[in-house]
Design a protein around this motif. Structure first.
Motif, mmCIF file in Angstrom:
data_model
loop_
_atom_site.group_PDB
_atom_site.id
_atom_site.type_symbol
_atom_site.label_atom_id
_atom_site.label_comp_id
_atom_site.label_asym_id
_atom_site.label_seq_id
_atom_site.Cartn_x
_atom_site.Cartn_y
_atom_site.Cartn_z
ATOM 1 N N ARG A 1 0.827 -1.212 0.000
ATOM 2 C CA ARG A 1 0.000 0.000 0.000
ATOM 3 C C ARG A 1 0.858 1.258 0.000
ATOM 4 O O ARG A 1 0.521 2.241 -0.673
ATOM 5 N N VAL B 1 -3.288 -0.822 -2.800
ATOM 6 C CA VAL B 1 -3.429 0.626 -2.942
ATOM 7 C C VAL B 1 -4.898 0.916 -3.240
ATOM 8 O O VAL B 1 -5.517 0.259 -4.082
ATOM 9 N N ILE B 2 -5.474 1.870 -2.531
ATOM 10 C CA ILE B 2 -6.855 2.271 -2.772
ATOM 11 C C ILE B 2 -6.859 3.444 -3.752
ATOM 12 O O ILE B 2 -6.187 4.455 -3.527
ATOM 13 N N ALA B 3 -7.584 3.298 -4.838
ATOM 14 C CA ALA B 3 -7.645 4.358 -5.841
ATOM 15 C C ALA B 3 -8.287 5.613 -5.259
ATOM 16 O O ALA B 3 -9.269 5.532 -4.515
ATOM 17 N N THR B 4 -7.715 6.767 -5.599
ATOM 18 C CA THR B 4 -8.256 8.047 -5.139
ATOM 19 C C THR B 4 -8.272 9.041 -6.295
ATOM 20 O O THR B 4 -7.614 8.835 -7.320
ATOM 21 N N LYS B 5 -9.013 10.101 -6.114
ATOM 22 C CA LYS B 5 -8.933 11.227 -7.040
ATOM 23 C C LYS B 5 -8.564 12.474 -6.230
ATOM 24 O O LYS B 5 -8.936 12.608 -5.057
ATOM 25 N N GLU B 6 -7.809 13.361 -6.868
ATOM 26 C CA GLU B 6 -7.413 14.598 -6.206
ATOM 27 C C GLU B 6 -8.457 15.683 -6.442
ATOM 28 O O GLU B 6 -8.923 15.878 -7.565
ATOM 29 N N THR C 1 -18.054 11.004 -0.357
ATOM 30 C CA THR C 1 -17.428 10.165 0.659
ATOM 31 C C THR C 1 -17.972 10.592 2.020
ATOM 32 O O THR C 1 -18.982 11.286 2.119
ATOM 33 N N GLU D 1 -7.221 13.925 -1.144
ATOM 34 C CA GLU D 1 -7.440 12.644 -1.805
ATOM 35 C C GLU D 1 -8.833 12.125 -1.433
ATOM 36 O O GLU D 1 -9.151 11.976 -0.252
ATOM 37 N N PRO E 1 -11.194 8.884 -1.752
ATOM 38 C CA PRO E 1 -11.154 7.463 -2.130
ATOM 39 C C PRO E 1 -12.259 7.112 -3.120
ATOM 40 O O PRO E 1 -13.388 7.586 -3.005
ATOM 41 N N GLN E 2 -11.896 6.288 -4.087
ATOM 42 C CA GLN E 2 -12.849 5.825 -5.102
ATOM 43 C C GLN E 2 -13.206 4.372 -4.785
ATOM 44 O O GLN E 2 -12.555 3.439 -5.264
#
Length: 304
Positions: A94, A248-253, A272, A300, A302-303
């Protein structure tokens, strides 16, 4: 007073539970792993020391008995601290993909990722008794010296990427002073002034021959022991399937473009919740953020 009746009842239960665990492991293990488990189930063995080992390209002088025994101590401590070491193995996938590219970009040897592990146990929220904070365990003053923002609302010591870059700056400054990555690692624990003071006092420039505080004396050996285990966990009898490691947990900025009155509302607006927002952005220390426009912030999301 000891209850003999309960002792008689509990002992078979404990034994049966242990047998059940071993049986469950054996049922899904490969033949080679089964052989190892059966052979080692009833005895403890000292981990085998490598013939040669290096830290950041610098060879550890294992021909000196006290160096060899010091490494042996740290291997024993970490190989037989099963719950902690298994957790490190699970967490590595991670967090290492975050810090490895930064180390490479900054020209810092990859082995220093194990320094971060020794410092914080891959816990972005780690706080030491001395109030050192985050992945790289920065004290407030040092963090600010190396460009991190630390105040009531924002504490970038908890920001993995930014604190990693700040740590790289410190490591490069230390290397410029000492010319040895091993001494650099020691100075990260003891401080540059503390290491230099002992070098001057003892007229000694080799970390391995310095008489220094116990924590710093064990520090590099602990880093190297963690490196050996995480690079080859099966050699040290750790069998953690890939499916059980933490991904790793996908995220968007999302850029913050103005003051945030309430991060609970902000989280909902971005799909979220407050808990996850704070989990993925521990550098946000309050429920709000005062935005002056002088600095840009990204969070960040989380997706999931």
């Amino acid at each position: 007073m000891r209850n003999k009746k309960w002792g008689k009842v509990l002992l078979p239960v404990i034994v049966a539970a242990n047998i059940g665990v071993v049986t469950m492991i054996l049922s899904s293990a490969s033949p080679e792993t089964k052989e190892i488990i059966v052979e080692r189930e009833t005895r403890f063995e000292a981990p085998e020391l490598p013939k040669t080992v290096s830290f950041s390209g610098e060879k550890m002088p294992l021909d000196r008995f006290y160096v060899k025994e010091a490494l042996d101590r740290e291997l024993l401590s970490n190989v037989y601290f099963h719950s902690q070491t298994i957790r490190y193995i699970k967490l590595a996938p991670r967090y290492l993909p975050i810090i490895e590219p930064i180390l490479k970009e900054e020209g810092i040897h990859d082995d220093f990722k194990y320094l971060a592990l020794a410092e914080s146990g891959f816990n972005p929220r780690a706080v030491s008794p001395a109030k050192a904070v985050g992945f790289w365990q920065f004290l407030k003053g040092t963090a600010m010296d190396y460009g991190l923002e630390v105040n009531a609302e924002v504490d970038e010591r908890y920001h993995i990427e930014k604190s990693t870059r700040a740590a790289c700056k410190y490591l490069k400054d230390s290397y410029e002073k000492f010319g040895s990555w091993t001494l650099v690692a020691a100075s990260y624990n003891r401080g540059m002034a503390g290491v230099q003071r002992q070098m001057n006092l003892q007229k000694q420039e080799d970390y391995y021959d310095l008489l220094i505080t116990t924590e710093t004396a064990r520090y590099v050996y602990r880093i190297v022991a963690l490196k050996l285990i995480l690079e080859n966990p099966e050699k040290y009898n750790f069998f953690v399937p890939e499916s059980e490691k933490y991904p790793v947990i996908a995220t968007k900025e999302v850029e913050i473009t103005g003051s945030v009155v309430n991060f609970a509302d902000f989280a909902k607006e971005h799909g979220t919740n407050y808990k996850l927002l704070k989990d993925f952005n521990p550098w946000l220390r309050e429920n709000k953020l005062t935005y002056s426009g002088r600095k840009r912030y990204w969070v960040e999301i989380p997706q999931l």
